[in-house]
Design a protein around this motif. Structure first.
Motif, PDB file in Angstrom:
ATOM      1  N   GLU A  42      55.298  -2.674 -38.721  1.00 12.85           N
ATOM      2  CA  GLU A  42      55.851  -3.439 -37.601  1.00 12.85           C
ATOM      3  C   GLU A  42      55.142  -4.786 -37.500  1.00 12.85           C
ATOM      4  O   GLU A  42      53.940  -4.880 -37.719  1.00 12.85           O
ATOM      5  CB  GLU A  42      55.673  -2.674 -36.292  1.00 12.85           C
ATOM      6  CG  GLU A  42      56.246  -3.374 -35.073  1.00 12.85           C
ATOM      7  CD  GLU A  42      55.984  -2.644 -33.770  1.00 12.85           C
ATOM      8  OE1 GLU A  42      56.530  -3.062 -32.736  1.00 12.85           O
ATOM      9  OE2 GLU A  42      55.217  -1.660 -33.784  1.00 12.85           O
ATOM     10  N   ILE A  44      54.169  -7.567 -34.845  1.00 16.48           N
ATOM     11  CA  ILE A  44      54.020  -7.777 -33.403  1.00 16.48           C
ATOM     12  C   ILE A  44      53.750  -9.254 -33.161  1.00 16.48           C
ATOM     13  O   ILE A  44      52.865  -9.847 -33.772  1.00 16.48           O
ATOM     14  CB  ILE A  44      52.861  -6.917 -32.862  1.00 16.48           C
ATOM     15  CG1 ILE A  44      53.201  -5.433 -33.028  1.00 16.48           C
ATOM     16  CG2 ILE A  44      52.559  -7.253 -31.408  1.00 16.48           C
ATOM     17  CD1 ILE A  44      52.055  -4.504 -32.707  1.00 16.48           C
ATOM     18  N   THR A  48      50.700 -10.611 -25.668  1.00 16.82           N
ATOM     19  CA  THR A  48      50.889  -9.353 -24.933  1.00 16.82           C
ATOM     20  C   THR A  48      50.867  -8.164 -25.882  1.00 16.82           C
ATOM     21  O   THR A  48      50.206  -7.143 -25.628  1.00 16.82           O
ATOM     22  CB  THR A  48      52.212  -9.388 -24.149  1.00 16.82           C
ATOM     23  OG1 THR A  48      52.203 -10.488 -23.233  1.00 16.82           O
ATOM     24  CG2 THR A  48      52.408  -8.094 -23.375  1.00 16.82           C
ATOM     25  N   GLY A  49      51.605  -8.298 -26.989  1.00 23.86           N
ATOM     26  CA  GLY A  49      51.625  -7.224 -27.974  1.00 23.86           C
ATOM     27  C   GLY A  49      50.267  -7.013 -28.606  1.00 23.86           C
ATOM     28  O   GLY A  49      49.861  -5.874 -28.873  1.00 23.86           O
TER      29      GLY A  49
END
Length: 412
Positions: A42, A44, A48-49
């Protein structure tokens, strides 16, 4: 954008380098060693992530992080994001992750800057000193697969023109992979370090590694410094005092560089002041920052800012007041730091790149540190050929001859 897939030979090269590295690791977790283990990759984007990964990131570093990966610690990057990630032109945080059965096993910390050309660099630039991929203990085949899949996702999702990854250690996880995808090495240097296991004490080390003349010269300089005033060596523990010494050290470094006709865009940027002040006084998200100082009659004569991690002390800032140059205060302070490291039972004093004579007086090993550039688009290839390979080396060679005002802002 076309994919660039590793050849079988390149894949084997990465796998072999991993096999060597994992000899020093603990036993691989059973869930990761299964032949059926599958990767979930993934990308990101955004702070925030990134911040949502804190607990998992710290756990990954605790069980698999190397001492040389101290600049990939979550807390270090948390401070980088707050200082260098603020403002409308700040880079975008890009974190490539891989999981096996929901367990975080890989973190590739990057940041994206787009100003006509989109450049992907290490998250933590420009203050981070070693760039690397943080990865769990994986079987060699899964390790290589994780790097390949996250690299493909980065290129296909982020679409950078250039991937510019600086200060990659030869013994890092990233170096063999970047070579396998034929990233271009634009610059190389060496990071000197002192492994403390070679001697039982500071005195023994000096007797076996330094000539009698060198030891005698150090005693002479110490007497000269003592003649200049009351001298004290200390580690600054008060957070506010540590932040103040960190600020003074940047100003001293700027004065030293101006006197030596050197340039540093990082030091010329006032954000480095804020960053070093923050990490020096950090109570929130501490980074094991140590601020060491030598005062002469109350005046700061020498300063060092270092970071400790898993037995390694990485000395990030080494600077002295030029008024005390004739007394060799910088060398005396470094000797004092090394002596303390022996007393503390540390494993390594890392003096970081670049290699220099005063560092080699103490180092007993060096590690090659390379800057890699990967051109992912036609625009990126043009910039690589014209700027990275030709113009940048020329600019670096003429910087010492530029006027002070121009030199201090030289962007090279």
């Amino acid at each position: 954008m076309s994919k660039r897939v590793m050849t079988a030979d390149a894949f084997e090269t990465v796998a072999e380098s991993v096999a060597v590295a994992t000899k020093r690791q603990d036993v691989i977790a059973p869930s990761l060693a299964r032949a059926s283990a599958k990767l979930d990759v993934e990308i990101i984007r955004g702070r925030t992530g990134f911040e949502a990964l804190e607990t998992e990131w710290n756990a990954l570093f605790e069980r698999a992080g190397r001492s040389t990966q101290l600049f990939q610690q979550f807390n270090w990057l948390w401070h980088c994001a707050r200082v260098y990630g603020a403002g409308p032109k700040a880079p975008e945080v890009i974190i490539a992750t891989a999981r096996v059965d929901g367990r975080l096993v890989l973190v590739w910390p990057l940041q994206l800057t787009c100003t006509g050309l989109c450049r992907l660099t290490w998250f933590g630039d420009p203050v981070g000193q070693y760039g690397d991929v943080l990865m769990d203990r994986l079987p060699a085949h899964l390790h290589a697969e994780a790097l390949e899949e996250t690299w493909q996702q980065i290129c296909e999702t982020v679409h950078p023109d250039l991937v510019v990854l600086r200060r990659v250690r030869e013994d890092s996880l990233a170096a063999p992979f970047l070579k396998s995808v034929r990233a271009h090495v634009t610059e190389q240097n060496e990071a000197p370090a002192l492994g403390l296991s070679m001697a039982r004490s500071f005195g023994e080390y000096c007797k076996t590694s330094h000539t009698r003349h060198a030891r005698k010269e150090r005693r002479r300089l110490k007497r000269r410094l003592d003649e200049m005033g009351a001298v004290s060596y200390s580690q600054i523990h008060d957070p506010m005092d540590a932040a103040e010494v960190a600020r003074q050290s940047v100003h001293m470094k700027r004065a030293w560089m101006a006197e030596k006709h050197k340039a540093s865009k990082t030091l010329a940027d006032d954000r480095v002041l804020e960053f070093l002040e923050r990490v020096a006084e950090a109570r929130d998200h501490p980074v094991n920052c140590e601020v060491h100082a030598v005062h002469c009659d109350g005046e700061l004569a020498s300063a060092q800012i270092a970071f400790s991690c898993k037995g390694r002390l990485a000395v990030h800032v080494i600077v002295y007041n030029t008024a005390y140059q004739r007394a060799g205060v910088g060398g005396l302070h470094l000797a004092h730091l090394v002596e303390q490291a022996f007393d503390r039972g540390l494993e390594t004093v890392d003096l970081l790149a670049p290699r220099s004579d005063y560092k080699m007086e103490w180092a007993n090993s060096t590690t090659t540190v390379s800057d890699f550039v990967y051109a992912a688009t036609t625009r990126g290839r043009v910039v690589t050929e014209i700027y990275q390979k030709r113009l940048r080396p020329l600019l670096k060679s003429i910087v010492p001859y530029l006027p002070d005002r121009v030199r201090s802002w030289a962007s090279i």
